[in-house]
Design an enzyme around this catalytic site. Structure first.
Site, mmCIF file in Angstrom:
data_model
loop_
_atom_site.group_PDB
_atom_site.id
_atom_site.type_symbol
_atom_site.label_atom_id
_atom_site.label_comp_id
_atom_site.label_asym_id
_atom_site.label_seq_id
_atom_site.Cartn_x
_atom_site.Cartn_y
_atom_site.Cartn_z
ATOM 1 N N HIS A 68 0.984 -1.093 0.096
ATOM 2 C CA HIS A 68 -0.396 -0.477 -0.243
ATOM 3 C C HIS A 68 1.223 1.532 -0.016
ATOM 4 C CE1 HIS A 68 -3.400 -2.912 0.475
ATOM 5 N NE2 HIS A 68 -4.007 -2.192 -0.003
ATOM 6 N N ARG B 53 -10.110 5.364 -1.216
ATOM 7 C CA ARG B 53 -9.798 4.506 -0.164
ATOM 8 C C ARG B 53 -10.203 5.500 1.533
ATOM 9 N NH1 ARG B 53 -5.725 3.333 -4.234
ATOM 10 N NH2 ARG B 53 -5.812 1.094 -4.253
ATOM 11 N N ARG C 206 -15.298 4.164 -0.211
ATOM 12 C CA ARG C 206 -15.162 2.210 -0.255
ATOM 13 C C ARG C 206 -14.816 2.068 1.208
ATOM 14 N NH1 ARG C 206 -10.259 -1.074 -1.818
ATOM 15 N NH2 ARG C 206 -8.711 0.044 -0.515
ATOM 16 N N GLU D 251 -11.970 -8.727 -6.148
ATOM 17 C CA GLU D 251 -10.592 -8.924 -5.951
ATOM 18 C C GLU D 251 -10.171 -10.498 -4.967
ATOM 19 O OE1 GLU D 251 -9.882 -5.564 -3.376
ATOM 20 O OE2 GLU D 251 -11.040 -5.962 -2.265
ATOM 21 N N ASN E 221 -5.344 -5.759 -7.808
ATOM 22 C CA ASN E 221 -3.945 -5.922 -7.153
ATOM 23 C C ASN E 221 -4.605 -7.141 -6.648
ATOM 24 O OD1 ASN E 221 -3.616 -2.983 -8.013
ATOM 25 N ND2 ASN E 221 -3.940 -2.195 -6.048
ATOM 26 N N ASP E 222 -5.758 -7.229 -5.385
ATOM 27 C CA ASP E 222 -5.827 -8.326 -4.694
ATOM 28 C C ASP E 222 -6.069 -9.239 -5.889
ATOM 29 O OD1 ASP E 222 -5.583 -7.850 -2.060
ATOM 30 O OD2 ASP E 222 -6.863 -6.086 -2.074
ATOM 31 N N ARG F 157 1.092 -9.692 -1.608
ATOM 32 C CA ARG F 157 1.410 -8.689 -2.438
ATOM 33 C C ARG F 157 2.662 -7.669 -2.253
ATOM 34 N NH1 ARG F 157 -4.318 -5.019 -2.833
ATOM 35 N NH2 ARG F 157 -2.892 -2.790 -2.862
ATOM 36 N N CYS G 224 -10.534 -0.925 -11.308
ATOM 37 C CA CYS G 224 -9.757 0.001 -10.103
ATOM 38 C C CYS G 224 -8.694 -0.408 -9.519
ATOM 39 C CB CYS G 224 -11.262 0.486 -9.038
ATOM 40 S SG CYS G 224 -11.046 -0.601 -7.593
HETATM 41 C C1 PEP Z 1 -7.194 -3.932 -5.370
HETATM 42 O O1 PEP Z 1 -7.274 -4.930 -4.397
HETATM 43 O O2 PEP Z 1 -6.970 -4.169 -7.145
HETATM 44 C C2 PEP Z 1 -8.041 -2.766 -4.883
HETATM 45 C C3 PEP Z 1 -7.834 -1.218 -5.569
HETATM 46 O O3 PEP Z 1 -7.995 -2.224 -3.518
HETATM 47 P P1 PEP Z 1 -6.660 -2.034 -3.027
HETATM 48 O O4 PEP Z 1 -5.061 -1.656 -3.881
HETATM 49 O O5 PEP Z 1 -6.732 -0.617 -1.463
HETATM 50 O O6 PEP Z 1 -6.102 -3.215 -1.652
HETATM 51 MG MG MG Z 2 -7.698 -4.373 -2.047
#
Ligand code: PEP
Ligand code: MG
Length: 754
Positions: A363, A470, A506, A604, A627-628, A638, A675
């Site tokens: 993050h 976020r 979110r 996700e 991402n997740d 990650r 996203c």
């Molecule tokens: C994701 O997981 O792609 C996402 C947008 O949320 P974050 O990166 O905040 O976990």
């Molecule tokens: Mg995420």
């Protein structure tokens, strides 16, 4: 043995340079194993040879002169096999090589173990004995353990030593350290370290102007530690033995005496800030005690270290003298830079980030991208104590960091920065033009944000709304859960800034790598644990407070959309919907007008992909968190830099999952967006366009780039590329394919560093 081991490793990490570290190692190992000789050979990259770097027992004059190629000698054999080698009659072994200058012909028994750090053989640690000695299993295990532990510490000191050369501008090559790319761009600035003060070795150098005030701070901290020690001693009287109790008296006496406090004060008077004065005093005294033959006095080194740590912690608790001053163009450098560290630096001054351990998908990296700050992560251990104030270049395109760069290097980066500025200006000029393909497909581009400070760039980017706000970021930089009023003001500011454009908020997504400092959760597998909606459903009081604040902030604006993170079961959505209704009901009773906002679910986790239809039916929209989704589909943490190489959102499995979700949403007649970061990567934009996505959300910094891709590549072309990509077997092939396409379309300059 464990105790001895711990102490050796600690002392090695405190050593001022590599030679001192190796000297400590060979001396201690020789004494512990009662062997005649202990030596360290280290690999020298320039010559490709193993060089004798330290010895206790062989002729000291041989140090630096005895050199072996990897195929030579017993040392070479240990390195080659990457395992311990035990030889009883060394001189008659086929691999034995004789060096008259060492005088080693006298030693018959040989035990060598490799020093390995992350698959790389750094050197060999050798014990030798004159007579026939059967090293027993315990002794051999001890040497292996010392070597495994020491490899990391030696690597650290070697890097630090190398850094000293770099910092002095004496490196004969280009002089950079390599890490992983976390956020594009080039930053040229001055280092400000983000160090944890509990780790003495990591306390940075810093000068003070008000010496008297700093001396007073030091005196207060020392007195407070003495009080703590007396109080601890009193509490433990009758609980521990008298000899253990006496230790507290020793501590108090050490701080009463002239030597330690005077030494610390002297360094402060010379201009050092107190934590670094303590660090240097401790290092000097530890060296002194360690050199003593009396084991009782030698053990005092531990006490001094412990005292130093306590005083620094006390100073920290006392608070720094006034707010910390950051350099005008500040590059934040730390072992693991946190979101709080970033939030502490005035936005205008922060130009780049370098983190020792975080991965490119953590993050902190996400936030760096959101703020458009060039960032390099996973650079390994850094000598934080010595970096403050040095000039640094962060090459976010290639994942390199240059400390005290040479003039030619600096000039080259200034040139790249100017080219970036030009490109940035070109992309900004697209701001008011629609994101529309040459064959007429219109895409809505939204931004991802999280801090109030990135609202302005988001507004200026030409975004048509916020696709992902976020909410956890404001939670992470506070010292307790923000209350409803506090949250109301934050959300109101964001909603009002974008109104009438939609803002997708979110609900709290903590857990995983986003812990709250005031909400301690210890789990073996945090990413598979209590995260996102799982936490908020278990704590309706936290969830309801947040929902009420959002709904109130939306009153008379009407542009709020609510997004639920980490959903893996339909029941979670049903429960969340019920709580949203409850919050609305409560507010209505209190006289507020709180219409039901559009509600969405993040896709996700793999389970959500396979239940996308059922989820879509319950809500108003879906948003894919690639991402997740990548992390959970590929089973790659990650944040773990060790496995970052296999984390790739263009992996065909991820692309197929995204495609599958789009189809399910379409069948349910619900809009779906992406996203995750893949939406803002040029290759990702092309593929998502090919799938047919009409809503994408990304950090403001990448919006112009995505718009240019969309305005250049036709939808038909993107679909053809996608069809080919979906048949490929690995991410590398997909990258090559899309790269070729982007280059052919004249978009090569968007691919810098890729
Ligand atoms: C994701 O997981 O792609 C996402 C947008 O949320 P974050 O990166 O905040 O976990
Ligand atoms: Mg995420």
């Amino acid at each position: 043995m464990l105790d001895i081991l711990r102490r050796i490793v600690e002392d090695v990490s405190l050593a001022a340079n590599l030679d001192e570290a190796l000297g400590i190692t060979v001396g201690r190992v020789r004494a512990t194993l009662s062997v005649d000789v202990c030596s360290v050979y280290l690999f020298e990259t320039a010559s490709g040879e193993y060089v004798l770097r330290a010895t206790e027992g062989l002729n000291a004059a041989a140090v630096g002169r005895v050199r072996l190629r990897p195929t030579e000698g017993l040392v070479g054999l240990v390195a080659e096999r990457q395992e311990p080698v035990l030889v009883q009659d060394a001189a008659n072994h086929v691999r034995y090589r004789y060096f008259p200058e060492t005088g080693e012909e006298r030693y018959r028994s040989f035990l060598g173990v490799p020093l390995i750090h992350y698959r790389q053989v750094l050197g060999v640690l050798v014990a030798q004995q004159r007579d026939d000695r059967q090293f027993n299993a315990d002794e051999s295990a001890f040497l292996v353990t010392v070597a495994a532990q020491l490899a990391g510490a030696i690597h650290h000191v070697a890097v630090t030593g190398g850094m000293a050369t770099l910092l002095a501008g004496n490196a004969d090559d280009l002089g950079y350290i390599e890490g992983a790319r976390a956020s594009d761009g080039v930053a040229i600035g001055t280092v400000a370290s983000a160090a944890t003060l509990a780790d003495l070795g990591a306390v940075p150098d810093r000068t003070v102007t008000d010496v008297e005030a700093e001396l007073e701070r030091l005196r207060r901290a020392i007195a407070a530690v003495q009080d703590d020690l007396r109080a601890s001693g009193a509490r433990l009287a009758g609980v521990v033995s008298d000899s253990e109790l006496a230790l507290f008296d020793v501590y108090v006496m050490l701080l009463d005496g002239d030597t330690l406090p005077a030494d610390m004060a002297g360094r402060v008077s010379a201009g050092q800030w107190a934590p670094a004065a303590i660090r240097d005093t401790v290092a000097a005294h530890v060296r002194l005690f360690q050199g003593m033959s009396d084991p009782y006095l030698r053990a005092r080194a531990d006490d001094i270290r412990e005292l130093g740590r306590r005083i620094v912690m006390r100073l920290h608790a006392d608070g720094p003298v006034g707010p910390r001053e950051y350099p005008e163009r500040c590059v934040l450098v730390g072992d693991e830079v946190s979101i709080t560290d970033i939030a502490n630096v005035p936005r205008r001054q922060l130009v780049g980030i370098v983190s020792g351990r975080s991965s490119a998908f953590s993050h902190v990296a996400v936030l760096a991208r959101a703020m458009g700050l060039p960032a390099v992560v996973d650079v390994g251990e850094l000598p934080l104590a010595r970096l403050d104030g040095h000039t640094v270049v962060v090459d976010g395109y290639r994942g390199r960091v240059f400390f005290e760069p040479k003039p030619a290097v600096l000039e080259e980066f200034r040139r790249i920065a100017r080219a970036d500025e030009r490109l940035g200006a070109e992309l900004r000029a697209l701001k008011d033009l629609p994101a529309e393909t040459p064959d007429g497909a219109r895409v809505t581009l939204h931004v991802n944000t999280g801090l109030l400070s990135d609202i302005t760039p988001s507004l200026e980017s030409g975004a048509e709304g916020v696709g992902l706000y976020r909410t956890e970021f404001p939670f992470m930089i506070r010292e307790s859960f923000p209350g409803e009023e506090d949250q109301f003001h934050i959300y109101r500011e964001v909603l009002a800034a974008f109104a009438p454009r939609p803002v997708t908020m979110r609900t709290l997504d903590i857990g995983g790598d986003k812990p709250l400092p005031y909400f301690n959760v210890v789990e073996a597998n945090p990413f598979l644990g209590w995260r996102g909606i799982r936490v908020t459903l278990d704590h309706p009081e936290i969830f309801l407070t947040q929902l009420r604040a959002m709904l109130r902030a939306n009153e008379d604006l009407g542009n709020l959309r609510v997004l639920l993170p980490m959903v893996s079961n339909v029941a979670e959505v049903d429960d969340a919907l019920a709580l949203i209704e409850r919050a609305r009901h409560e507010l209505a009773e209190e006289g507020h007008v709180a219409p039901r906002p559009p509600i969405g679910v993040m896709i996700e986790v793999p389970a959500a992909v396979y239940q996308a239809s059922q989820l879509a039916r319950r809500v108003d929209f879906l948003s894919i968190g690639s991402n997740d989704l990548t992390q959970y589909l590929l089973a790659v943490d990650r944040t773990n830099a060790r496995v970052a190489r296999i984390y790739d959102s263009l992996h065909p499995a991820v692309l197929n999952a995204i495609d599958e979700t789009l189809r399910a949403a379409r069948e349910a007649g619900k809009p779906v967006s992406v996203c995750g970061d893949v939406a803002g990567e040029p290759a990702g934009t092309v593929l998502l366009l090919g799938m047919g996505f009409r809503h994408l959300s990304m950090t403001a910094a990448y919006l112009g780039r995505a718009k240019r891709v969309i305005r250049t590549i036709s939808r038909a072309r993107a679909r053809a590329v996608l069809e080919q990509a979906l048949t490929m077997e690995d991410a590398g092939s997909v990258h090559r394919l899309v790269r070729g396409e982007l280059e052919a379309a004249g978009l090569a300059e968007l691919l810098r560093g890729r």
